[in-house]
Design a protein around this motif. Sequence first.
Motif, PDB file in Angstrom:
ATOM      1  N   LEU A  58       0.825  -1.203   0.000  1.00  0.00           N
ATOM      2  CA  LEU A  58       0.000   0.000   0.000  1.00  0.00           C
ATOM      3  C   LEU A  58       0.863   1.258   0.000  1.00  0.00           C
ATOM      4  CD1 LEU A  58      -2.749   1.349   0.100  1.00  0.00           C
ATOM      5  CD2 LEU A  58      -2.753   0.985   2.588  1.00  0.00           C
ATOM      6  N   ALA A  59       1.960   1.241   0.732  1.00  0.00           N
ATOM      7  CA  ALA A  59       2.867   2.403   0.775  1.00  0.00           C
ATOM      8  C   ALA A  59       3.419   2.712  -0.610  1.00  0.00           C
ATOM      9  CB  ALA A  59       4.000   2.154   1.766  1.00  0.00           C
ATOM     10  N   ASP A  60       3.752   1.678  -1.373  1.00  0.00           N
ATOM     11  CA  ASP A  60       4.245   1.872  -2.741  1.00  0.00           C
ATOM     12  C   ASP A  60       3.124   2.325  -3.664  1.00  0.00           C
ATOM     13  OD1 ASP A  60       6.765   1.062  -1.894  1.00  0.00           O
ATOM     14  OD2 ASP A  60       6.503  -1.002  -2.586  1.00  0.00           O
ATOM     15  N   PHE A  61       1.945   1.733  -3.498  1.00  0.00           N
ATOM     16  CA  PHE A  61       0.789   2.106  -4.312  1.00  0.00           C
ATOM     17  C   PHE A  61       0.451   3.585  -4.101  1.00  0.00           C
ATOM     18  CE2 PHE A  61      -3.809   2.545  -4.950  1.00  0.00           C
ATOM     19  CZ  PHE A  61      -3.926   2.060  -6.245  1.00  0.00           C
ATOM     20  N   ALA A  62       0.533   4.047  -2.857  1.00  0.00           N
ATOM     21  CA  ALA A  62       0.258   5.451  -2.552  1.00  0.00           C
ATOM     22  C   ALA A  62       1.253   6.354  -3.281  1.00  0.00           C
ATOM     23  CB  ALA A  62       0.317   5.689  -1.044  1.00  0.00           C
ATOM     24  N   LYS A  63       2.520   5.984  -3.254  1.00  0.00           N
ATOM     25  CA  LYS A  63       3.548   6.771  -3.945  1.00  0.00           C
ATOM     26  C   LYS A  63       3.255   6.847  -5.440  1.00  0.00           C
ATOM     27  CE  LYS A  63       7.665   6.404  -1.557  1.00  0.00           C
ATOM     28  NZ  LYS A  63       8.911   5.758  -1.228  1.00  0.00           N
ATOM     29  N   GLU A  64       2.912   5.703  -6.032  1.00  0.00           N
ATOM     30  CA  GLU A  64       2.618   5.631  -7.468  1.00  0.00           C
ATOM     31  C   GLU A  64       1.438   6.523  -7.846  1.00  0.00           C
ATOM     32  OE1 GLU A  64       1.816   1.481  -8.104  1.00  0.00           O
ATOM     33  OE2 GLU A  64       3.882   0.894  -7.620  1.00  0.00           O
ATOM     34  N   ASN A  65       0.542   6.753  -6.903  1.00  0.00           N
ATOM     35  CA  ASN A  65      -0.668   7.548  -7.165  1.00  0.00           C
ATOM     36  C   ASN A  65      -0.607   8.954  -6.578  1.00  0.00           C
ATOM     37  OD1 ASN A  65      -2.981   5.787  -8.487  1.00  0.00           O
ATOM     38  ND2 ASN A  65      -1.708   4.458  -7.227  1.00  0.00           N
ATOM     39  N   ASN A  66       0.590   9.378  -6.165  1.00  0.00           N
ATOM     40  CA  ASN A  66       0.799  10.718  -5.601  1.00  0.00           C
ATOM     41  C   ASN A  66      -0.132  11.019  -4.431  1.00  0.00           C
ATOM     42  OD1 ASN A  66       2.836  11.394  -7.529  1.00  0.00           O
ATOM     43  ND2 ASN A  66       1.188  11.666  -9.015  1.00  0.00           N
ATOM     44  N   ALA A  67      -0.406   9.991  -3.637  1.00  0.00           N
ATOM     45  CA  ALA A  67      -1.279  10.158  -2.472  1.00  0.00           C
ATOM     46  C   ALA A  67      -0.443  10.178  -1.206  1.00  0.00           C
ATOM     47  CB  ALA A  67      -2.292   9.017  -2.415  1.00  0.00           C
TER      48      ALA A  67
END
Length: 169
Positions: free
Chosen positions: A74-83
Amino acid sequence: MKKIAIYPGTFDPVTNGHLDIIKRSVELFDKVVIAIAKSSSKSPMFPLQDRKKMMELATSAILNAECVCFDNLLADFAKENNAKLIIRGLRVVSDFEYELQMGYANASLNEELDTIYFMPTLKNAFISSSIVRSILEHNGKVSHLIPDVVYKYILKIKAETKGDKCISH
């Protein structure tokens, strides 16, 4: 700069409690990414694409919500989505203990990431996907626990797969 938040979960299936949190979240953020986790380790009742379709149906009128699937941290997914914000729901004390640990773990993996917690409204406080699944497995009434479009979609799936279990109205 847009405020982007991520509301992650398995959503197996999406409930009125989930929708309650989504509706309140979109009031606070420019965009809410509803991140549907593959979660094969949880052995979901519904396949990933059906869970995504149910969420899309439930949120079709919410313009600043986007439904996507993910299968990474989730931490990586957030980075990928600028969240920089994760949205989580808390119903009971045990939810808080688990979510607090997850929030700290995510922050350790992505220092820019913070978690915001929503309590469901009182009428949705007892609803969980696991309760809905259990009721479904025993042919019980779930139409008051999930969005109407999701209920109809589940009925359609059962009819197409000629499921040996019926869903009560």
